[in-house]
Design an enzyme around this catalytic site. Structure first.
Site, PDB file in Angstrom:
ATOM      1  N   ALA A  11     104.249 -41.192  -4.225  1.00  0.00           N
ATOM      2  CA  ALA A  11     104.200 -42.616  -4.599  1.00  0.00           C
ATOM      3  C   ALA A  11     104.544 -43.542  -3.436  1.00  0.00           C
ATOM      4  CB  ALA A  11     105.144 -42.876  -5.776  1.00  0.00           C
ATOM      5  N   ARG A  34     108.610 -38.076   0.303  1.00  0.00           N
ATOM      6  CA  ARG A  34     109.670 -37.739   1.275  1.00  0.00           C
ATOM      7  C   ARG A  34     110.315 -38.986   1.856  1.00  0.00           C
ATOM      8  NH1 ARG A  34     105.755 -34.262   4.845  1.00  0.00           N
ATOM      9  NH2 ARG A  34     104.531 -36.057   4.142  1.00  0.00           N
ATOM     10  N   ASP A  56     110.465 -32.804  -0.548  1.00  0.00           N
ATOM     11  CA  ASP A  56     109.220 -32.269  -0.005  1.00  0.00           C
ATOM     12  C   ASP A  56     108.671 -31.287  -1.039  1.00  0.00           C
ATOM     13  OD1 ASP A  56     107.266 -30.767   1.401  1.00  0.00           O
ATOM     14  OD2 ASP A  56     108.294 -31.114   3.304  1.00  0.00           O
ATOM     15  N   VAL A  57     107.450 -31.506  -1.503  1.00  0.00           N
ATOM     16  CA  VAL A  57     106.906 -30.636  -2.565  1.00  0.00           C
ATOM     17  C   VAL A  57     106.762 -29.182  -2.107  1.00  0.00           C
ATOM     18  CG1 VAL A  57     105.701 -32.476  -3.851  1.00  0.00           C
ATOM     19  CG2 VAL A  57     104.471 -31.189  -2.076  1.00  0.00           C
ATOM     20  N   SER A 136      89.506 -33.932  -5.766  1.00  0.00           N
ATOM     21  CA  SER A 136      88.717 -34.656  -4.765  1.00  0.00           C
ATOM     22  C   SER A 136      87.266 -34.225  -4.862  1.00  0.00           C
ATOM     23  CB  SER A 136      89.229 -34.321  -3.357  1.00  0.00           C
ATOM     24  OG  SER A 136      88.364 -34.823  -2.362  1.00  0.00           O
ATOM     25  N   TYR A 149      90.981 -27.664   3.629  1.00  0.00           N
ATOM     26  CA  TYR A 149      91.216 -28.789   2.703  1.00  0.00           C
ATOM     27  C   TYR A 149      90.308 -28.629   1.486  1.00  0.00           C
ATOM     28  CZ  TYR A 149      91.665 -33.419   0.671  1.00  0.00           C
ATOM     29  OH  TYR A 149      91.878 -34.457  -0.223  1.00  0.00           O
ATOM     30  N   PRO A 179      88.393 -38.267  -6.492  1.00  0.00           N
ATOM     31  CA  PRO A 179      87.828 -39.397  -5.752  1.00  0.00           C
ATOM     32  C   PRO A 179      86.982 -38.948  -4.564  1.00  0.00           C
ATOM     33  CG  PRO A 179      90.250 -39.540  -5.961  1.00  0.00           C
ATOM     34  CD  PRO A 179      89.849 -38.137  -6.286  1.00  0.00           C
ATOM     35  N   LEU A 181      85.590 -41.188  -0.977  1.00  0.00           N
ATOM     36  CA  LEU A 181      86.329 -41.787   0.145  1.00  0.00           C
ATOM     37  C   LEU A 181      87.162 -43.000  -0.304  1.00  0.00           C
ATOM     38  CD1 LEU A 181      83.390 -41.442   2.638  1.00  0.00           C
ATOM     39  CD2 LEU A 181      85.654 -40.424   2.995  1.00  0.00           C
ATOM     40  N   PHE A 186      95.353 -41.623   4.207  1.00  0.00           N
ATOM     41  CA  PHE A 186      94.843 -40.255   4.217  1.00  0.00           C
ATOM     42  C   PHE A 186      94.247 -39.842   5.575  1.00  0.00           C
ATOM     43  CE2 PHE A 186      91.236 -37.364   3.620  1.00  0.00           C
ATOM     44  CZ  PHE A 186      91.778 -36.345   2.865  1.00  0.00           C
TER      45      PHE A 186
END
Ligand code: NDP
Ligand code: 8X3
Length: 249
Positions: A11, A34, A56-57, A136, A149, A179, A181, A186
């Site tokens: 977030a 973070r 940190d995930v 994505s 990715y 989504p 672009l 990012f």
């Protein structure tokens, strides 16, 4: 009656931050990332009750400590938005950096699983809940140099479908937003802070904004209880596939 609770990972920026802003009218929010300074700044601008969780995930113990450590009245999360994630690098497979591969698998795939595992017991106990995973177009198509990715977002797609199969009998909705672009931080992360290179990605056409995606997330989250908007691909008008983007010269 108090508002339901939504937890948003990632977030501090982009889609997650825009989603926090749009959901504040409808939810109490647990905002995660973070960068604690950004969380605090966002908290002070959100017109709802907010908890900030900085972790940190990738750090399994930190994920569980943060979520299990929430006060009792914040533990029954109604809506989980698994948004934290990034691309790290854009390289041919034989030239890829192993640290980048680790980051993408650890954050985009394993991080999403850790956060879900920490939140799900309360949804299962309540026999209701909603998980919205941010996939994505990179999880639909594969593009040159996207390799790992792409794999991480294909994994998000498979996990979303698997979650839906395993959780619908518990009254839990699972949705995926994919989504194309979106102009956020990012590409700056992907290109390791090279803003000139990042800005070029969004030149010559109108990309999606973080608010466009947040608006879709809000629509999915506020659908009636019996309606699950399971899978949404959302593209800029100028984009047809991962690689077909109509740019003005
Ligand atoms: P941003 O870079 O603007 O935001 C990424 C968010 O993820 C930040 O809040 C960041 O917080 C968080 N994050 C990254 N790594 C970690 C980590 N290790 N632990 C905790 N949080 C982390 O990008 P977007 O808003 O664009 O990206 C959000 C999601 O949308 C990602 O899953 C991305 O893959 C996806 N997406 C983006 C598209 C785009 O074109 N922008 C298109 C399709 C999907 P912090 O650094 O403070 O930890
Ligand atoms: C982000 C969109 O096309 O850069 O997931 O992979 S793309």
């Amino acid at each position: 009656m108090s508002k339901p609770i939504a937890l948003i990972s990632g977030a501090t920026s982009g889609i997650g931050k825009a989603t926090a802003n749009l959901l504040a009218a409808h939810y109490r929010l647990i905002i995660c990332g973070r960068r604690a300074d950004r969380l605090q700044e966002l908290q002070s601008n959100l017109p709802t009750d907010v908890k900030t969780l900085s972790f940190d995930v990738r750090d399994q113990a930190a994920v569980f400590a943060a979520i299990d450590g929430l006060p009792e009245e914040w533990k029954a999360i109604d809506l989980l938005i698994n948004n934290a994630g990034n691309a790290h690098g854009l390289s041919f497979i034989h030239e890829g950096d192993i640290a980048d591969w680790d980051a993408m698998i650890d954050i985009n795939v394993k991080g999403l699983l850790y956060v879900s595992k920490a939140v799900l017991p309360h949804m299962i106990a309540n026999k209701s809940g909603h998980i919205i995973n941010i996939g994505s177009i990179a999880g639909v198509d594969v593009y040159p140099k996207g390799n790992v990715y792409n794999a991480s977002k294909h994994a998000v797609d498979a996990i979303s479908k698997g979650m839906r199969q395993d959780l619908h009998t518990h009254g839990i909705k699972v949705s995926e937003v994919k989504p194309g672009l979106v102009n956020t931080e990012f590409s700056e992360v992907r290109f390791k802070g090279d803003k000139t290179k990042a800005d070029k990605v969004y030149e010559g056409f109108t990309p999606l904004s973080a608010e466009d995606i947040a608006d879709t997330i809000r629509y999915i989250a506020l659908a009636p209880a019996h309606v699950n908007i399971a899978d949404v691909l959302i593209l800029p008008t100028a984009q047809a596939t991962s690689t077909m983007v109509h740019k003005k010269a």
